[in-house]
Structures are given as C-alpha cells and as structure tokens.
Design a protein around this motif. Structure first.
Motif, PDB file in Angstrom:
ATOM      1  N   LEU A   1      35.146  -2.694 -12.196  1.00 34.03           N
ATOM      2  CA  LEU A   1      34.624  -1.632 -11.140  1.00 34.03           C
ATOM      3  C   LEU A   1      35.775  -0.612 -10.984  1.00 34.03           C
ATOM      4  CD1 LEU A   1      34.317  -4.957  -9.278  1.00 34.03           C
ATOM      5  CD2 LEU A   1      32.368  -3.565  -9.365  1.00 34.03           C
ATOM      6  N   ALA A   2      36.585  -0.577 -11.714  1.00 29.20           N
ATOM      7  CA  ALA A   2      37.761   0.439 -11.593  1.00 29.20           C
ATOM      8  C   ALA A   2      37.179   1.752 -12.133  1.00 29.20           C
ATOM      9  CB  ALA A   2      38.952   0.157 -12.598  1.00 29.20           C
ATOM     10  N   ILE A   3      37.682   2.889 -11.619  1.00 28.44           N
ATOM     11  CA  ILE A   3      37.200   4.069 -12.330  1.00 28.44           C
ATOM     12  C   ILE A   3      38.462   4.953 -11.989  1.00 28.44           C
ATOM     13  CG2 ILE A   3      36.030   4.593  -9.810  1.00 28.44           C
ATOM     14  CD1 ILE A   3      34.006   6.412 -11.666  1.00 28.44           C
ATOM     15  N   GLY A   4      38.741   5.928 -13.182  1.00 29.35           N
ATOM     16  CA  GLY A   4      39.678   6.879 -13.093  1.00 29.35           C
ATOM     17  C   GLY A   4      39.786   7.591 -12.202  1.00 29.35           C
ATOM     18  N   GLY A   5      40.757   7.950 -11.393  1.00 30.58           N
ATOM     19  CA  GLY A   5      40.699   8.965 -10.483  1.00 30.58           C
ATOM     20  C   GLY A   5      40.472   8.522  -8.860  1.00 30.58           C
ATOM     21  N   SER A   6      39.939   7.215  -8.762  1.00 35.56           N
ATOM     22  CA  SER A   6      39.695   6.631  -7.742  1.00 35.56           C
ATOM     23  C   SER A   6      40.757   6.398  -6.572  1.00 35.56           C
ATOM     24  CB  SER A   6      38.908   5.232  -7.652  1.00 35.56           C
ATOM     25  OG  SER A   6      39.699   4.093  -8.204  1.00 35.56           O
ATOM     26  N   THR A   7      40.828   6.078  -5.365  1.00 35.36           N
ATOM     27  CA  THR A   7      41.443   6.073  -4.633  1.00 35.36           C
ATOM     28  C   THR A   7      41.575   4.833  -3.728  1.00 35.36           C
ATOM     29  OG1 THR A   7      40.517   7.285  -2.999  1.00 35.36           O
ATOM     30  CG2 THR A   7      42.139   8.524  -4.369  1.00 35.36           C
ATOM     31  N   ALA A   8      42.579   4.328  -3.006  1.00 32.91           N
ATOM     32  CA  ALA A   8      42.722   3.267  -2.094  1.00 32.91           C
ATOM     33  C   ALA A   8      42.031   3.561  -0.682  1.00 32.91           C
ATOM     34  CB  ALA A   8      43.929   2.531  -1.933  1.00 32.91           C
ATOM     35  N   LEU A   9      42.095   4.824  -0.462  1.00 30.39           N
ATOM     36  CA  LEU A   9      41.780   5.371   0.930  1.00 30.39           C
ATOM     37  C   LEU A   9      40.366   6.313   0.674  1.00 30.39           C
ATOM     38  CD1 LEU A   9      44.913   6.418   2.276  1.00 30.39           C
ATOM     39  CD2 LEU A   9      43.914   4.396   3.023  1.00 30.39           C
ATOM     40  N   GLU A  10      39.317   6.266   1.714  1.00 38.32           N
ATOM     41  CA  GLU A  10      38.410   6.828   1.714  1.00 38.32           C
ATOM     42  C   GLU A  10      38.400   8.309   1.579  1.00 38.32           C
ATOM     43  OE1 GLU A  10      35.125   5.742   2.077  1.00 38.32           O
ATOM     44  OE2 GLU A  10      35.964   3.745   2.129  1.00 38.32           O
ATOM     45  N   PRO A  11      37.650   9.121   0.670  1.00 40.59           N
ATOM     46  CA  PRO A  11      37.761  10.571   0.414  1.00 40.59           C
ATOM     47  C   PRO A  11      37.629  11.284   1.631  1.00 40.59           C
ATOM     48  CG  PRO A  11      36.214   9.590  -1.094  1.00 40.59           C
ATOM     49  CD  PRO A  11      36.393   8.221   0.060  1.00 40.59           C
ATOM     50  N   ALA A  12      37.000  10.751   2.939  1.00 39.08           N
ATOM     51  CA  ALA A  12      36.969  11.620   4.127  1.00 39.08           C
ATOM     52  C   ALA A  12      38.327  11.301   4.753  1.00 39.08           C
ATOM     53  CB  ALA A  12      35.779  10.814   4.993  1.00 39.08           C
ATOM     54  N   PHE A  13      38.913  10.439   4.850  1.00 36.27           N
ATOM     55  CA  PHE A  13      40.355  10.491   5.276  1.00 36.27           C
ATOM     56  C   PHE A  13      41.339  11.092   4.804  1.00 36.27           C
ATOM     57  CE2 PHE A  13      44.685   8.392   5.163  1.00 36.27           C
ATOM     58  CZ  PHE A  13      44.780   8.344   6.523  1.00 36.27           C
ATOM     59  N   LEU A  14      41.256  11.466   3.190  1.00 34.56           N
ATOM     60  CA  LEU A  14      42.002  12.093   2.396  1.00 34.56           C
ATOM     61  C   LEU A  14      41.895  13.538   2.801  1.00 34.56           C
ATOM     62  CD1 LEU A  14      41.954  10.159  -0.736  1.00 34.56           C
ATOM     63  CD2 LEU A  14      43.792  10.128   0.783  1.00 34.56           C
ATOM     64  N   GLU A  15      40.638  14.194   2.767  1.00 36.17           N
ATOM     65  CA  GLU A  15      40.064  15.368   3.018  1.00 36.17           C
ATOM     66  C   GLU A  15      40.459  15.805   4.568  1.00 36.17           C
ATOM     67  OE1 GLU A  15      35.716  16.160   2.527  1.00 36.17           O
ATOM     68  OE2 GLU A  15      35.954  15.114   0.331  1.00 36.17           O
ATOM     69  N   ALA A  16      40.386  15.096   5.427  1.00 36.68           N
ATOM     70  CA  ALA A  16      41.275  15.271   6.866  1.00 36.68           C
ATOM     71  C   ALA A  16      42.437  15.853   6.534  1.00 36.68           C
ATOM     72  CB  ALA A  16      40.661  14.464   7.873  1.00 36.68           C
ATOM     73  N   ARG A  17      43.242  15.449   5.708  1.00 35.52           N
ATOM     74  CA  ARG A  17      44.536  15.639   5.506  1.00 35.52           C
ATOM     75  C   ARG A  17      44.767  16.747   4.450  1.00 35.52           C
ATOM     76  NH1 ARG A  17      43.342  11.493   7.949  1.00 35.52           N
ATOM     77  NH2 ARG A  17      44.594  10.341   9.477  1.00 35.52           N
ATOM     78  N   GLY A  18      43.802  17.137   4.219  1.00 36.37           N
ATOM     79  CA  GLY A  18      43.746  18.229   3.046  1.00 36.37           C
ATOM     80  C   GLY A  18      43.980  18.028   1.526  1.00 36.37           C
TER      81      GLY A  18
END
Length: 158
Positions: free
Chosen positions: A121-138
């Motif tokens: 289920l792994a995918i290169g470039g995936s993150t542990a945190l939600e994309p929305a959480f990261l986007e809110a922090r730039g």
C-alpha cells in the motif's frame, strides 16, 4: 521541520518493521501452509518510497517519473521496477526473509485474487500526515496520499 522529518522517519520505519504480516495459523507437520514456508502467509506494507514496489509508477501525478526509467532497477532487476532504487528495497528483503510471495502493489490490483498474497500500500511521496494539515502550514506535496489513505486502501483489500 527537522522534528517533523524525524517523526516521519520513525513512523515509516515502524510501519516497515511491523509490515503488518498476517499470521498463517498452525502450520502442518512439514512447517508449511499453502505456498509459504514459515509462520506468515502474506504481507501488507505501508509507507513511502522506502517501501513502495510499484504504486508511484501507476499513480497519475508520479507515473512515468524517473524511477520508471533506467538506471532505476538496472543492477538487480535488469529493467525499471517501479522502485525508487537501482536495486531492492526493504520490502523485498522482508518478503524474502518471511518466505512469502511479493505483495501486489495496491494500484496494480483490481480483484480479490490480486491480493491473495497481501498488498503493498506504500506509495512514493506519501506522508504520514494529511495533505490538508500540511497545506495549512504551507507545505505542498505532489502526492496527495497519506497514511490514512493507505489504511483505507488496506480496508478495501480486506
């Protein structure tokens, strides 16, 4: 940011080391069950490019990326393998040590039969945190897949 990177590495390594291998139950007298030779019958792998065996090569934003062309895979596989490595990655070694078949990359499967040997289920470039959480922090990412997506995919496989 360094603290975030350390957390991400710890989470990914934990996921890799735990690999979520399903116990095969009581082995018969030969120590085998089905096609396996040990205690495990299949592997479910989560993570990013450290464990991805082909999902990023299929995922539209990253399909056709550099890891789908030589020299990636040249030394060990003799062809591009969809791995972000010239050779094998940790998932390959774990599968070999557990004596189970290589799991199907999630995005390559379409039927229940495709996942009999587990799923990567792994995918290169995936993150542990939600994309929305990261986007809110730039922080923006090309791959809008997180660990929560991978766990939903795991539920789909089950």
């Amino acid at each position: 940011m360094a603290q975030f990177q350390r957390l991400l590495v710890v989470l990914i390594l934990t996921a890799v080391l735990l690999v979520v291998a399903e116990a095969a139950g009581d082995p018969d007298t030969s120590g085998c069950r089905g096609l396996t030779h040990g205690r495990y019958s299949r592997v479910f792998a989560f993570g990013n490019s450290l464990t991805d065996t082909g999902n990023a090569a299929i995922y539209p934003p990253t399909a056709g990326g550099t890891f789908t062309r030589l020299p990636y895979g040249q030394t060990y596989f003799g062809r591009p393998s969809g791995r972000a490595s010239d050779g094998r990655i940790i998932t390959d070694f774990l599968v070999e040590e557990l004596k189970v078949p290589q799991p199907t990359p999630y995005l390559a499967g379409s039927t229940a039969a495709d996942f009999v040997n587990g799923s990567n289920l792994a995918i290169g470039g995936s993150t542990a945190l939600e994309p929305a959480f990261l986007e809110a922090r730039g922080v923006t990412s090309l791959v809008l897949v997180s660990l929560s997506n991978e766990t939903r995919w795991f539920q789909n496989v089950l």
